[in-house]
Design a protein around this motif. Structure first.
Motif, PDB file in Angstrom:
ATOM      1  N   ALA A   1      60.631  64.479  81.378  1.00 59.89           N
ATOM      2  CA  ALA A   1      62.023  64.703  81.764  1.00 59.89           C
ATOM      3  C   ALA A   1      62.229  64.300  83.221  1.00 59.89           C
ATOM      4  CB  ALA A   1      62.391  66.170  81.557  1.00 59.89           C
ATOM      5  N   ARG A   2      61.250  64.615  84.102  1.00 61.00           N
ATOM      6  CA  ARG A   2      61.391  64.293  85.524  1.00 61.00           C
ATOM      7  C   ARG A   2      61.455  62.778  85.729  1.00 61.00           C
ATOM      8  NH1 ARG A   2      60.405  66.845  90.341  1.00 61.00           N
ATOM      9  NH2 ARG A   2      59.643  68.696  89.266  1.00 61.00           N
ATOM     10  N   ALA A   3      60.569  62.054  85.061  1.00 61.89           N
ATOM     11  CA  ALA A   3      60.528  60.593  85.222  1.00 61.89           C
ATOM     12  C   ALA A   3      61.511  59.883  84.292  1.00 61.89           C
ATOM     13  CB  ALA A   3      59.118  60.081  84.958  1.00 61.89           C
ATOM     14  N   GLN A   4      62.251  60.673  83.483  1.00 61.57           N
ATOM     15  CA  GLN A   4      63.191  60.116  82.504  1.00 61.57           C
ATOM     16  C   GLN A   4      62.515  59.048  81.632  1.00 61.57           C
ATOM     17  OE1 GLN A   4      67.185  59.250  84.077  1.00 61.57           O
ATOM     18  NE2 GLN A   4      66.559  60.182  86.021  1.00 61.57           N
ATOM     19  N   LEU A   5      61.346  59.412  81.157  1.00 57.56           N
ATOM     20  CA  LEU A   5      60.538  58.500  80.347  1.00 57.56           C
ATOM     21  C   LEU A   5      60.539  58.969  78.889  1.00 57.56           C
ATOM     22  CD1 LEU A   5      58.584  56.048  80.363  1.00 57.56           C
ATOM     23  CD2 LEU A   5      56.723  57.691  80.760  1.00 57.56           C
ATOM     24  N   ASN A   6      60.982  58.103  77.976  1.00 56.69           N
ATOM     25  CA  ASN A   6      60.980  58.364  76.522  1.00 56.69           C
ATOM     26  C   ASN A   6      61.869  59.549  76.102  1.00 56.69           C
ATOM     27  OD1 ASN A   6      59.255  56.244  76.029  1.00 56.69           O
ATOM     28  ND2 ASN A   6      57.408  57.507  75.918  1.00 56.69           N
ATOM     29  N   VAL A   7      62.822  59.937  76.940  1.00 54.81           N
ATOM     30  CA  VAL A   7      63.680  61.057  76.568  1.00 54.81           C
ATOM     31  C   VAL A   7      64.633  60.644  75.447  1.00 54.81           C
ATOM     32  CG1 VAL A   7      65.436  62.682  77.367  1.00 54.81           C
ATOM     33  CG2 VAL A   7      63.495  62.093  78.854  1.00 54.81           C
ATOM     34  N   HIS A   8      65.298  59.503  75.633  1.00 51.61           N
ATOM     35  CA  HIS A   8      66.195  59.022  74.583  1.00 51.61           C
ATOM     36  C   HIS A   8      65.416  58.710  73.304  1.00 51.61           C
ATOM     37  CE1 HIS A   8      70.114  58.667  76.585  1.00 51.61           C
ATOM     38  NE2 HIS A   8      69.418  58.457  77.701  1.00 51.61           N
ATOM     39  N   GLU A   9      64.235  58.139  73.455  1.00 51.52           N
ATOM     40  CA  GLU A   9      63.406  57.811  72.293  1.00 51.52           C
ATOM     41  C   GLU A   9      63.027  59.068  71.514  1.00 51.52           C
ATOM     42  OE1 GLU A   9      63.187  54.453  75.112  1.00 51.52           O
ATOM     43  OE2 GLU A   9      63.129  56.629  75.258  1.00 51.52           O
ATOM     44  N   LEU A  10      62.776  60.168  72.235  1.00 52.27           N
ATOM     45  CA  LEU A  10      62.421  61.426  71.571  1.00 52.27           C
ATOM     46  C   LEU A  10      63.510  61.846  70.584  1.00 52.27           C
ATOM     47  CD1 LEU A  10      61.212  64.270  71.125  1.00 52.27           C
ATOM     48  CD2 LEU A  10      62.255  64.928  73.313  1.00 52.27           C
ATOM     49  N   PHE A  11      64.750  61.868  71.049  1.00 49.87           N
ATOM     50  CA  PHE A  11      65.820  62.332  70.174  1.00 49.87           C
ATOM     51  C   PHE A  11      66.181  61.289  69.103  1.00 49.87           C
ATOM     52  CE2 PHE A  11      66.281  64.953  73.982  1.00 49.87           C
ATOM     53  CZ  PHE A  11      66.309  66.210  73.394  1.00 49.87           C
ATOM     54  N   HIS A  12      65.930  60.037  69.403  1.00 55.64           N
ATOM     55  CA  HIS A  12      66.108  59.014  68.372  1.00 55.64           C
ATOM     56  C   HIS A  12      65.110  59.231  67.237  1.00 55.64           C
ATOM     57  CE1 HIS A  12      66.665  55.135  66.443  1.00 55.64           C
ATOM     58  NE2 HIS A  12      65.356  54.944  66.534  1.00 55.64           N
ATOM     59  N   TYR A  13      63.853  59.488  67.596  1.00 57.64           N
ATOM     60  CA  TYR A  13      62.839  59.751  66.570  1.00 57.64           C
ATOM     61  C   TYR A  13      63.149  61.022  65.782  1.00 57.64           C
ATOM     62  CZ  TYR A  13      59.905  56.153  68.744  1.00 57.64           C
ATOM     63  OH  TYR A  13      59.411  54.971  69.233  1.00 57.64           O
ATOM     64  N   ALA A  14      63.713  62.012  66.488  1.00 56.68           N
ATOM     65  CA  ALA A  14      64.059  63.260  65.799  1.00 56.68           C
ATOM     66  C   ALA A  14      65.129  63.001  64.734  1.00 56.68           C
ATOM     67  CB  ALA A  14      64.540  64.297  66.812  1.00 56.68           C
ATOM     68  N   ARG A  15      66.130  62.237  65.105  1.00 55.89           N
ATOM     69  CA  ARG A  15      67.165  61.902  64.124  1.00 55.89           C
ATOM     70  C   ARG A  15      66.599  61.062  62.981  1.00 55.89           C
ATOM     71  NH1 ARG A  15      72.473  61.783  64.912  1.00 55.89           N
ATOM     72  NH2 ARG A  15      72.543  59.677  64.039  1.00 55.89           N
ATOM     73  N   SER A  16      65.759  60.115  63.329  1.00 51.31           N
ATOM     74  CA  SER A  16      65.190  59.236  62.303  1.00 51.31           C
ATOM     75  C   SER A  16      64.340  60.007  61.310  1.00 51.31           C
ATOM     76  CB  SER A  16      64.354  58.134  62.966  1.00 51.31           C
ATOM     77  OG  SER A  16      65.168  57.296  63.769  1.00 51.31           O
ATOM     78  N   ALA A  17      63.658  61.048  61.792  1.00 49.77           N
ATOM     79  CA  ALA A  17      62.831  61.848  60.893  1.00 49.77           C
ATOM     80  C   ALA A  17      63.667  62.527  59.824  1.00 49.77           C
ATOM     81  CB  ALA A  17      62.056  62.897  61.695  1.00 49.77           C
ATOM     82  N   VAL A  18      64.960  62.796  60.145  1.00 53.07           N
ATOM     83  CA  VAL A  18      65.863  63.414  59.177  1.00 53.07           C
ATOM     84  C   VAL A  18      66.518  62.356  58.302  1.00 53.07           C
ATOM     85  CG1 VAL A  18      67.908  64.865  58.894  1.00 53.07           C
ATOM     86  CG2 VAL A  18      66.285  65.338  60.732  1.00 53.07           C
ATOM     87  N   LEU A  19      67.004  61.296  58.946  1.00 53.83           N
ATOM     88  CA  LEU A  19      67.728  60.272  58.202  1.00 53.83           C
ATOM     89  C   LEU A  19      66.814  59.421  57.335  1.00 53.83           C
ATOM     90  CD1 LEU A  19      70.180  59.050  60.995  1.00 53.83           C
ATOM     91  CD2 LEU A  19      70.687  60.574  59.084  1.00 53.83           C
ATOM     92  N   TYR A  20      65.588  59.215  57.779  1.00 51.09           N
ATOM     93  CA  TYR A  20      64.650  58.338  57.062  1.00 51.09           C
ATOM     94  C   TYR A  20      63.317  59.056  56.851  1.00 51.09           C
ATOM     95  CZ  TYR A  20      68.058  55.411  59.472  1.00 51.09           C
ATOM     96  OH  TYR A  20      69.224  54.902  59.983  1.00 51.09           O
ATOM     97  N   PRO A  21      63.309  60.064  56.004  1.00 51.96           N
ATOM     98  CA  PRO A  21      62.086  60.866  55.834  1.00 51.96           C
ATOM     99  C   PRO A  21      60.940  60.037  55.258  1.00 51.96           C
ATOM    100  CG  PRO A  21      63.727  61.419  54.159  1.00 51.96           C
ATOM    101  CD  PRO A  21      64.408  60.523  55.130  1.00 51.96           C
ATOM    102  N   SER A  22      59.808  60.081  55.903  1.00 49.07           N
ATOM    103  CA  SER A  22      58.659  59.274  55.481  1.00 49.07           C
ATOM    104  C   SER A  22      57.947  59.858  54.267  1.00 49.07           C
ATOM    105  CB  SER A  22      57.665  59.144  56.641  1.00 49.07           C
ATOM    106  OG  SER A  22      57.141  60.427  56.995  1.00 49.07           O
ATOM    107  N   ASP A  23      57.984  61.192  54.126  1.00 47.06           N
ATOM    108  CA  ASP A  23      57.219  61.799  53.035  1.00 47.06           C
ATOM    109  C   ASP A  23      57.774  61.439  51.662  1.00 47.06           C
ATOM    110  OD1 ASP A  23      59.507  63.508  53.703  1.00 47.06           O
ATOM    111  OD2 ASP A  23      58.700  64.851  52.172  1.00 47.06           O
ATOM    112  N   ARG A  24      59.049  61.033  51.590  1.00 46.74           N
ATOM    113  CA  ARG A  24      59.605  60.624  50.303  1.00 46.74           C
ATOM    114  C   ARG A  24      59.110  59.247  49.891  1.00 46.74           C
ATOM    115  NH1 ARG A  24      64.136  64.051  49.975  1.00 46.74           N
ATOM    116  NH2 ARG A  24      63.470  65.932  51.072  1.00 46.74           N
ATOM    117  N   LEU A  25      58.716  58.450  50.902  1.00 51.03           N
ATOM    118  CA  LEU A  25      58.291  57.081  50.619  1.00 51.03           C
ATOM    119  C   LEU A  25      56.782  56.916  50.574  1.00 51.03           C
ATOM    120  CD1 LEU A  25      60.704  55.138  53.031  1.00 51.03           C
ATOM    121  CD2 LEU A  25      61.146  55.930  50.698  1.00 51.03           C
ATOM    122  N   TYR A  26      56.077  57.726  51.358  1.00 50.56           N
ATOM    123  CA  TYR A  26      54.662  57.442  51.596  1.00 50.56           C
ATOM    124  C   TYR A  26      53.819  58.690  51.413  1.00 50.56           C
ATOM    125  CZ  TYR A  26      50.730  55.002  53.806  1.00 50.56           C
ATOM    126  OH  TYR A  26      49.520  54.396  54.053  1.00 50.56           O
TER     127      TYR A  26
END
Length: 663
Positions: free
Chosen positions: A162-187
């Motif tokens: 958070a201090r270095a503003q590193l991968n913060v946006h990516e974190l929440f993008h991955y969180a959304r993707s885990a809901v929208l595109y669940p991997s356990d249904r495919l793999y």
């Protein structure tokens, strides 16, 4: 499906002082804040990603023991959980497996949907104190992989600051993707392979996109697939690169003809392994699949508000439903694609190939019965359905059960902005039948009057078969003079159909059949229709004529005498003819005799049925004749009253006058 979610609820969980609140405030303010509250209120972000327009709810939590009831409630409500630990404090990492993951597993057991978990290593800027996060990254990953194997809810791991503003946006993008595109249904992570449901869905998609049914996706078919799923074409160099990737990893999956099913599955296996789940899910959802990898109900059965007319109006017969030009063309192309031997008919194997994409639906619509297609539509000498029979089938099914046609269109891959483009609707009362493509003819009559044989001859079947009583309603349909004539035969109580306004509203023409070789004399009075015995021809015709004139005055009706080829009982022929005229004297002109074994004779009857359905002739409409005869009857009664009343009046007048004179 993703589009049906109202919001994605992201829960941040973890030990105290791991930076949960700072991650939220840094995301919102685009800068790190030294002083933040211990817990921030729930944050609603209206549109987090423009591609799906689904809002995001960020939920912060307190990690103190006295706040545990609130933690448990939020865990149960979460769509995805970001489990945060401090990479500079080993004890926060250890509690992931000793406390947090077991707690999450306990609280989400029995949940209707899997709650994915992201392991978030925060404060990577403090790992060595100099902002260099690369030296120990490999060691951290070695510790994370066993956790992912032991706890299947763990979707992925990410390190951020958070201090270095590193991968913060990516974190929440991955969180959304885990809901929208669940991997356990495919793999299947344990088996390292795609799940059977995913493979089955992708096989169906491949088959739909293989337009020429040769087992390969050509460059043209691949571009059609790409435009359908992603609205863009594949550049030539990108297409060549994909083929090269398949050739290197799955040599048998590609050839000069194109990509086969092995190559198609291999590409999606790579997408999943490399974390590009959104690509595979975009394909699946474009072809109607929901999160359960079943075709979504709204895809195979469009909601009521998308129909141009209500289904209740259709059921009442106020509107006609037919295949549109696009719908008819789709089924015609489907036939030609699967007629691989080009013999003009679909064999049993070719039919199985057509409906391979419709496993839950079955090969043929259930409305047509178990004996389909024999005796229902036109077939060749081997019993294989012809193009004529195929188009007749779907035209009639659209008229009878439009929802069934829509489900098959969805499974078979009809490509249009809406399934409703495959159907057309016309208001029946404002549109004459000569604009309709499907004309309904109801066939009724006494037992053994030849109804089934009459229907069989429509599709070229032998009429000289052993008599069996029709227990349930059955259909045949065939093209006659550019129209699809849909003939419906009813069971033993066929007269009851005349009592149903809803059924008769859908009828374009009625045929009443009787055996012309039967004597129409009756030694007893007619019984009520409810207790009617259909073995007596005269009684049946009497009730039919009465019911038609009373309940269905505008439906054209033909009385057809079958077995015209039988020449026995010639001495009584004149008696029988006079009796028929007496039974239906108002409509004597609409009597036809037909030899069901003579092709030209019976086909001429079908042509006349079609003509009358399109342009009803007054001599075939019982209501008009009925009203006309009633007018004649009323005039006759008036004249009789005058003739009889005048002498009586004179007699009373003279008697009264003489009485007055004597007094």
């Amino acid at each position: 499906m993703a589009g049906e979610r109202h919001a994605i609820r992201v829960l941040l969980l973890g030990d105290p002082k791991t930076g949960k609140t700072s991650l939220i405030t840094t995301l919102l303010s685009e800068q790190f804040q030294e002083q933040v509250a211990s817990v921030v209120p729930e944050v609603n972000i209206p549109i987090f990603a423009a591609s799906d327009n689904i809002p995001t709810q960020l939920v912060d939590t307190s990690s103190w023991k006295f706040d545990r009831p609130l933690q448990e409630r939020e865990i149960k409500k979460a769509d995805v959980i970001c489990l945060v630990y401090d990479v500079s404090r080993q004890e926060t990492f250890d509690r992931i497996t000793s406390y947090w993951l077991p707690l999450i597993a306990t609280l989400t057991t029995g949940s209707p949907h899997r709650v994915p978990v992201l392991l978030v290593g925060n404060k990577i800027d403090l790992r060595r104190g100099d902002g260099d996060d690369s030296s120990d990254g490999g060691d951290e990953n070695k510790h994370l992989l066993p956790i992912m194997d032991a706890f299947l809810q763990v979707e992925t791991c990410i390190e951020c600051s958070a201090r270095a503003q590193l991968n913060v946006h990516e974190l929440f993008h991955y969180a959304r993707s885990a809901v929208l595109y669940p991997s356990d249904r495919l793999y299947d992570s344990s088996g390292k392979c795609m799940r059977a449901e995913c493979v089955r869905a992708l096989r169906r998609i491949f088959k739909i996109c293989d337009r020429d049914n040769d087992g390969f996706l050509s460059d043209h078919e691949l571009n059609q697939f790409q435009r359908r799923c992603f609205s863009v074409s594949l550049p030539t160099e990108e297409l060549a690169r994909i083929k090269e990737v398949i050739r290197n990893g799955m040599p048998s999956g590609v050839s000069d003809q194109g990509i086969n099913i092995k190559g198609f599955l291999y590409v999606h296996h790579l997408f999943i392994q490399k974390g590009r789940l959104e690509a595979t899910w975009a394909v699946l959802r474009r072809f109607g699949y929901g999160d359960s990898l079943q075709l979504h109900e709204s895809y195979v059965s469009p909601p009521a508000h998308t129909w141009p007319v209500s289904q209740s109006e259709l059921s009442k017969g106020h509107y006609r439903c037919e295949l549109s030009h696009e719908g008819g063309l789709f089924f015609e192309q489907l036939f030609h694609t699967h007629d691989r031997d080009r013999d003009g008919a679909l064999s049993e194997r070719e039919v199985e190939d057509v409906f391979a994409a419709c496993a839950p639906m079955g090969a043929w619509p259930s409305e047509w019965g178990k004996v389909f297609p024999s005796g229902i539509v036109a077939t060749n000498d081997q019993g294989y359905i012809t193009l004529q029979g195929w188009l007749s089938l779907w035209s009639a099914t659209a008229a009878l059960r439009p929802t069934t046609v829509l489900r098959y269109l969805a499974y078979l891959g009809f490509d249009a902005p809406s399934l409703m483009h495959a159907l057309s609707f016309r208001e029946k009362k404002d549109t004459s039948s000569n604009h309709a493509h499907v004309l309904r003819c109801y066939v009724i009559g006494p037992r053994a009057s030849g109804k089934s044989a009459f229907l069989n001859r429509l599709v070229g079947k032998d009429s000289d078969v052993k008599y069996t009583s029709t227990a349930v309603k059955r259909f045949t349909v065939h093209q006659v003079d550019s129209k699809y004539l849909l003939m419906c035969e009813f069971g033993p109580d066929s007269l009851r159909v005349l009592q149903s306004e809803r059924k008769m509203a859908k009828c374009d023409v009625l045929c009443v059949l009787y055996d012309s070789t039967h004597s129409l004399d009756s030694s007893h009075s007619p019984t009520p229709a409810s207790s009617f015995s259909s073995s007596n021809t005269k009684e049946y015709l009497t009730h039919a004529r009465s019911a038609l004139a009373r309940r269905c005055p505008q439906v054209p009706c033909l009385f057809i005498g079958t077995r015209a080829d039988v020449k026995s009982m010639e001495a009584s022929e004149g008696v029988r003819t006079r009796t028929v005229e007496n039974v239906v004297s108002d409509v004597a002109q609409n009597h036809k005799l037909v030899d069901l074994n003579a092709t030209e004779s019976v086909y001429a009857i079908y042509q006349e049925i079609v003509r009358e359905a399109q342009n009803p002739n007054s001599k075939y409409i019982l209501g008009k004749c009925h009203h006309y005869s009633r007018a004649k009857l009323g005039g006759g009664l008036l004249l009789a009253s005058i003739i009889i009343g005048m002498p009586l009046g004179c007699w009373y007048y003279l008697k009264y006058y003489r009485l007055q004179q004597t007094q």
